[in-house]
Design an enzyme around this catalytic site. Structure first.
Site, short mmCIF file in Angstrom:
data_model
loop_
_atom_site.label_atom_id
_atom_site.label_comp_id
_atom_site.label_asym_id
_atom_site.label_seq_id
_atom_site.Cartn_x
_atom_site.Cartn_y
_atom_site.Cartn_z
N ASP A 46 41.98 39.07 39.34
CA ASP A 46 42.30 40.50 39.36
C ASP A 46 41.15 41.32 39.93
O ASP A 46 41.32 42.12 40.84
CB ASP A 46 42.63 40.98 37.93
N GLU A 56 45.38 33.44 43.13
CA GLU A 56 45.79 34.11 44.36
C GLU A 56 44.63 34.52 45.24
O GLU A 56 44.73 34.47 46.47
CB GLU A 56 46.66 35.32 44.00
#
Length: 386
Positions: free
Chosen positions: A26, A285
């Site tokens: 994040d 990611e």
């Protein structure tokens, strides 16, 4: 000569809000986006983050006790509830990006509503290649306070998603790293052992995985030299006693397989690890994004969810990215924690072809607009003008 006063150019302001949920992904994505909007598109960028230690791991110059600090021309705020109880109209940015559905502070939302020119409010979602994304990307949602929030989805296809984060000068840095002098300087700076001559170099960054020891056993059986670089982190918890001992004595090893435990690398030094290696295992990611641009064969460990929704997300990526079948099989097996020896053997046999194919996919994707570029266009189309 005109005596008219020269007024300084006022750059539009962008505020990015990040709550750290998933390890470093994040904040890693948030910091990278902040850098690109500031450096490549000349916005005044502020980053609000609730966990400064997570940012410090990626950016060591971060002061973990500071309420406000400037890092690389970006204003970084420690997002704590007791510190965000009031905002004046001038405090509100022209564009507000909430990362991954985090909830903005109530006081900030109220000030957004009271601003003469309401800011462009964007919710930047998690990366996805699933088919439903095309029907949601770029759409507004009217909130209970009367403001519209727009949804932006990173993805592979720029037509139906927001694309991938990529610096404008990324490829010039990647290509320059091929020089031996830059590689040696990077290895020395990070205390990373140089690889054996003619070895296969592998980086291994993943979540806990019970298939790790079997992978190491198989690599150890090969007759060719292999250097495996394992950054400190969760995956090392999966090592059994034998491999824990081997990794602690890798500097004196005479085996063909050398297992190197290296420090957790800040963002600026993680890209060169991917460039240096021939095969990259990546997780989450943010690392996937960087592996794609590295142009090397990779195996992705997707973040596992309790409801198993990560499986259709993984399959959608494999299809959209056109991952070569061999790498697709290895990716599925790694996520199932059950690697097949025959598939691993095929990886080494077909490595040259896989390297050429991976580079071609990267070159094709590089022709698309990046995520930061698409966000810049979107904000300008909605009144945030440079």
């Amino acid at each position: 000569m005109s005596d008219a006063p020269v007024h300084p150019v006022v750059k539009p302001k962008i505020a990015i809000f990040c709550q750290v949920i998933d390890n470093y992904g994040d904040i890693g994505t948030s910091w990278r986006l902040a850098q690109q909007l500031q450096r490549d598109y000349a916005y005044q960028v502020s980053l609000w983050v609730d966990e400064l230690p997570a940012l410090h791991a990626l950016l060591p110059e971060t002061a973990m006790q500071a309420k406000v600090q400037t890092l690389q021309d970006i204003q970084v705020y420690h997002w704590q509830a007791e510190w965000v109880t009031h905002f004046a109209e001038d405090d509100i940015a022209d564009g507000v990006i909430e990362m991954f559905g985090c909830c903005l502070p109530d006081a900030y939302l109220m000030a957004m509503r009271q601003r003469d020119r309401q800011p462009v409010w964007i919710n930047l979602e998690y990366f996805s290649c699933e088919s439903w994304v095309a029907g949601c990307h770029g759409l507004p949602s009217l909130q209970h306070n009367g403001l519209s929030k727009w949804f932006f989805f990173p993805g592979i296809d720029e037509t139906h998603s927001g694309g991938l984060l990529r610096e404008r000068d990324y490829f010039s840095h990647r290509n320059a790293f091929q020089a031996d002098s830059l590689q040696h300087a990077w290895l020395q700076r990070n205390a990373i052992p140089i690889a054996q001559q003619n070895s296969i170099k592998i980086s291994l960054f993943a979540y806990e995985n019970s298939a790790l020891n079997g992978l190491l056993d198989w690599l150890d059986s090969l007759s060719i030299p292999v250097d495996l670089y394992l950054p400190q982190g969760r995956l090392q918890n999966s090592l059994n006693g034998h491999w824990q001992d081997r990794i602690s004595h890798s500097h004196s090893s005479t085996q063909k397989l050398r297992l190197h435990s290296i420090r957790f690398l800040p963002q600026s030094d993680y890209d060169p690890l991917l460039w240096y290696c021939d095969i990259n295992f990546v997780r989450g990611e943010e690392s996937l994004n960087r592996a794609i641009w590295a142009g090397k064969p990779f195996i992705w460990h997707i973040y596992p969810t309790e409801d198993q929704t990560h499986w259709p997300k993984l399959e959608a990526f494999i299809e959209a990215y056109k991952l070569p079948p061999l790498l697709a099989d290895l990716t599925r097996q790694w996520n199932q924690e059950a690697l097949c020896d025959l598939t691993l053997q095929a990886l080494f046999v077909d490595l040259k072809a896989l390297q050429i194919g991976s580079a071609q996919i990267t070159d094709c994707l590089a022709k698309q607009k990046s995520l930061a570029e698409q966000l810049n266009i979107f904000m300008q189309n909605h009144g945030v003008m440079l």
